[in-house]
Design a protein around this motif. Structure first.
Motif: not given
Length: 326
Positions: A11-39
């Motif tokens: 889980v610790a390694f999984s959350w590390t990967a999530t954080a890295l992916f999410a940082e890039v995607a969130s900066k590209r389209i914003g937090s809310l749109p990214f979270n809708v797509i992710r969910m």
């Protein structure tokens, strides 16, 4: 042997990967749109998983109490917590965002004390102090005159980081209540041993005990996508345009898929599963090493400058978390 501990490490390694992916995607389209797509992606993966394990693409045998508590957990942990987390990634970066997540353990301890009557001993209080000291070492620096302290990052980013930790900590306690309700709901169907019971329509012969974390995560994810979609429509001026931009951009979608797989689908489900095989405190302690793990990939992939004091601060912060469970 050590099944829960190994799952927690994953889980610790999984959350590390999530954080890295999410940082890039969130900066590209914003937090809310990214979270809708992710969910949305997470829900699809979870539905397929439950179809294979239950024979139906939804949580089997979950009663209204289960849905209430896990939905509340999803609102607090996903909608509020993850929104704050990904905003902190935008304003700071994933490394510092994950560092603030070590405050999730104090938040969970305080919530469990208030809601469940679980006592906080002296070591737990010391753990809070040590954890906050470690964070302070990583995010504070002396001013030019060496007489005052300043934050290395914007104050709103720090507030979002604290909010994210509180969301995860409170959400974890609510998830525990929801999982207990789920077990009681299953027992009402006359199933006494979920460790050996296999749903009759399952496509894979996997005991129901293994499936419960995925079913619980799906209930939380349903609340998550409803909450994020509502917020996107009501509060984001450019949200729908950025959402359309995100789903048509291959690079953004690739990062969103990565965040969905390693986040709600694998990471959250396995974090709940870990508590079935080992002590919750041990699991939480191992999962809390993410702020240390993420230092190396942040330096390799994002070329973020890392000082010795920041590394020491991250280690101290994680050490503070362990004091909660000694």
């Amino acid at each position: 042997m050590y099944t829960g501990e190994l799952i927690s490490l994953g889980v610790a390694f999984s959350w590390t990967a999530t954080a890295l992916f999410a940082e890039v995607a969130s900066k590209r389209i914003g937090s809310l749109p990214f979270n809708v797509i992710r969910m949305a992606l997470s829900l699809a993966l979870l539905a397929i998983t439950l179809w294979l394990l239950f024979g139906v693409p939804y949580p089997l045998m979950a009663d209204s109490h289960t849905w209430f508590w896990l939905s509340l957990s999803g609102f607090v942990g996903y909608v509020l917590g993850d929104f704050c987390l990904f905003k902190s990634y935008i304003l700071m970066n994933s490394r510092f965002g994950q560092l603030f997540m070590t405050l999730a353990s104090p938040s969970a301890a305080i919530t469990a004390w208030l809601l469940l009557g679980e006592k906080m001993n002296a070591l737990a209080i010391l753990g809070m102090i040590v954890t906050m000291t470690g964070i302070g070492m990583s995010v504070l620096y002396k001013g030019a005159n060496e007489s005052s302290l300043h934050f290395k990052m914007p104050a709103n980013g720090i507030l979002y980081g604290i909010g994210a930790a509180m969301g995860q900590g409170v959400g974890l306690v609510l998830s525990k209540v929801g999982m207990d309700c789920y077990m009681n709901s299953i027992a009402q169907y006359g199933i006494e041993d979920i460790g050996s019971f296999i749903p009759p329509n399952a496509l894979f012969s996997v005991p129901m005990e293994f499936s419960i974390p995925f079913a619980s995560t799906m209930i939380r994810a349903v609340t998550g996508i409803i909450g994020f979609s509502t917020a996107l429509i009501l509060f984001s001026k450019n949200g729908r345009r950025l959402f359309r931009q995100g789903i048509t951009d291959k690079r953004t979608m690739s990062f969103a898929i990565g965040a969905a797989i390693f986040g709600p689908f694998v990471g959250v489900s396995l974090s709940l599963m870990a508590t079935l095989y080992t002590n919750t405190g041990i699991a939480q302690t191992i999962m809390a090493i993410t702020p240390v793990i993420i230092i190396l990939p942040s330096w390799l992939f994002f070329h973020q400058k890392v000082t010795l004091l920041e590394v020491i601060g991250a280690i101290i912060s994680v050490a503070g978390v362990t004091l909660f469970f000694i």
